[in-house]
Design a protein around this motif. Structure first.
Motif, PDB file in Angstrom:
ATOM      1  N   TYR A  59       0.823  -1.206   0.000  1.00  0.00           N
ATOM      2  CA  TYR A  59       0.000   0.000   0.000  1.00  0.00           C
ATOM      3  C   TYR A  59       0.859   1.258   0.000  1.00  0.00           C
ATOM      4  N   ALA A  60       0.328   2.307  -0.608  1.00  0.00           N
ATOM      5  CA  ALA A  60       0.858   3.664  -0.492  1.00  0.00           C
ATOM      6  C   ALA A  60      -0.331   4.522  -0.085  1.00  0.00           C
ATOM      7  N   ALA A  61      -0.230   5.157   1.075  1.00  0.00           N
ATOM      8  CA  ALA A  61      -1.324   5.991   1.605  1.00  0.00           C
ATOM      9  C   ALA A  61      -2.647   5.215   1.653  1.00  0.00           C
ATOM     10  N   ASP A  62      -2.594   3.969   2.143  1.00  0.00           N
ATOM     11  CA  ASP A  62      -3.762   3.097   2.323  1.00  0.00           C
ATOM     12  C   ASP A  62      -4.507   2.773   1.032  1.00  0.00           C
ATOM     13  N   LYS A  63      -3.810   2.820  -0.099  1.00  0.00           N
ATOM     14  CA  LYS A  63      -4.362   2.407  -1.398  1.00  0.00           C
ATOM     15  C   LYS A  63      -3.428   1.344  -1.975  1.00  0.00           C
ATOM     16  N   VAL A  64      -3.996   0.316  -2.614  1.00  0.00           N
ATOM     17  CA  VAL A  64      -3.197  -0.751  -3.193  1.00  0.00           C
ATOM     18  C   VAL A  64      -2.263  -0.201  -4.262  1.00  0.00           C
ATOM     19  N   LEU A  65      -0.983  -0.446  -4.078  1.00  0.00           N
ATOM     20  CA  LEU A  65       0.030  -0.053  -5.054  1.00  0.00           C
ATOM     21  C   LEU A  65       0.337  -1.233  -5.973  1.00  0.00           C
ATOM     22  N   MET A  66       0.544  -2.420  -5.365  1.00  0.00           N
ATOM     23  CA  MET A  66       0.751  -3.647  -6.118  1.00  0.00           C
ATOM     24  C   MET A  66       0.438  -4.826  -5.223  1.00  0.00           C
ATOM     25  N   PHE A  67       0.269  -6.006  -5.829  1.00  0.00           N
ATOM     26  CA  PHE A  67      -0.076  -7.202  -5.057  1.00  0.00           C
ATOM     27  C   PHE A  67       0.446  -8.432  -5.778  1.00  0.00           C
ATOM     28  N   SER A  68       0.604  -9.515  -5.011  1.00  0.00           N
ATOM     29  CA  SER A  68       1.072 -10.776  -5.581  1.00  0.00           C
ATOM     30  C   SER A  68       0.490 -11.926  -4.776  1.00  0.00           C
ATOM     31  N   GLY A  69       0.510 -13.103  -5.359  1.00  0.00           N
ATOM     32  CA  GLY A  69      -0.007 -14.279  -4.689  1.00  0.00           C
ATOM     33  C   GLY A  69       0.781 -15.503  -5.091  1.00  0.00           C
ATOM     34  N   GLN A  70       0.713 -16.527  -4.240  1.00  0.00           N
ATOM     35  CA  GLN A  70       1.408 -17.776  -4.526  1.00  0.00           C
ATOM     36  C   GLN A  70       0.629 -18.950  -3.967  1.00  0.00           C
ATOM     37  N   GLY A  71       0.581 -20.050  -4.693  1.00  0.00           N
ATOM     38  CA  GLY A  71      -0.068 -21.273  -4.217  1.00  0.00           C
ATOM     39  C   GLY A  71      -1.561 -21.171  -4.081  1.00  0.00           C
ATOM     40  N   LEU A  72      -2.203 -20.265  -4.809  1.00  0.00           N
ATOM     41  CA  LEU A  72      -3.645 -20.057  -4.688  1.00  0.00           C
ATOM     42  C   LEU A  72      -4.410 -21.092  -5.485  1.00  0.00           C
ATOM     43  N   LYS A  73      -5.552 -21.493  -4.951  1.00  0.00           N
ATOM     44  CA  LYS A  73      -6.404 -22.475  -5.636  1.00  0.00           C
ATOM     45  C   LYS A  73      -7.773 -21.905  -5.865  1.00  0.00           C
TER      46      LYS A  73
END
Length: 84
Positions: free
Chosen positions: A70-84
């Motif tokens: 987050y930057a200033a409580d807003k999503v800047l980037m995201f990632s995930g691993q092993g999700l089903k």
């Protein structure tokens, strides 16, 4: 096996099946999304850290997780691993 053991095992399986850390919820994340909306979608994070208006939060465990920065409580980037 006792009825109590069977009930406990069933509860654990049901709880694992209800995890919010999954591909469906990951697909709903968007850049710019407010932190409160992410927490409504994924629940309380397992871990958060940050400073100076930047933060990083993680949901799940080492095998299956979603990480959001987050930057200033807003999503800047995201990632995930092993999700089903």
């Amino acid at each position: 096996m006792s009825l109590r053991s069977i009930a406990l095992i069933s509860f654990c399986v049901l709880l694992a099946a209800c995890s919010k850390v999954n591909q469906e919820n990951y697909s709903k994340l968007e850049t710019g999304m407010p932190k409160a909306e992410v927490e409504t979608l994924l629940g309380k994070p397992a871990d958060c850290s940050g400073a100076l208006g930047m933060s990083s939060c993680t949901w799940g465990d080492k095998n299956s997780f979603i990480s959001v920065q987050y930057a200033a409580d807003k999503v800047l980037m995201f990632s995930g691993q092993g999700l089903k």
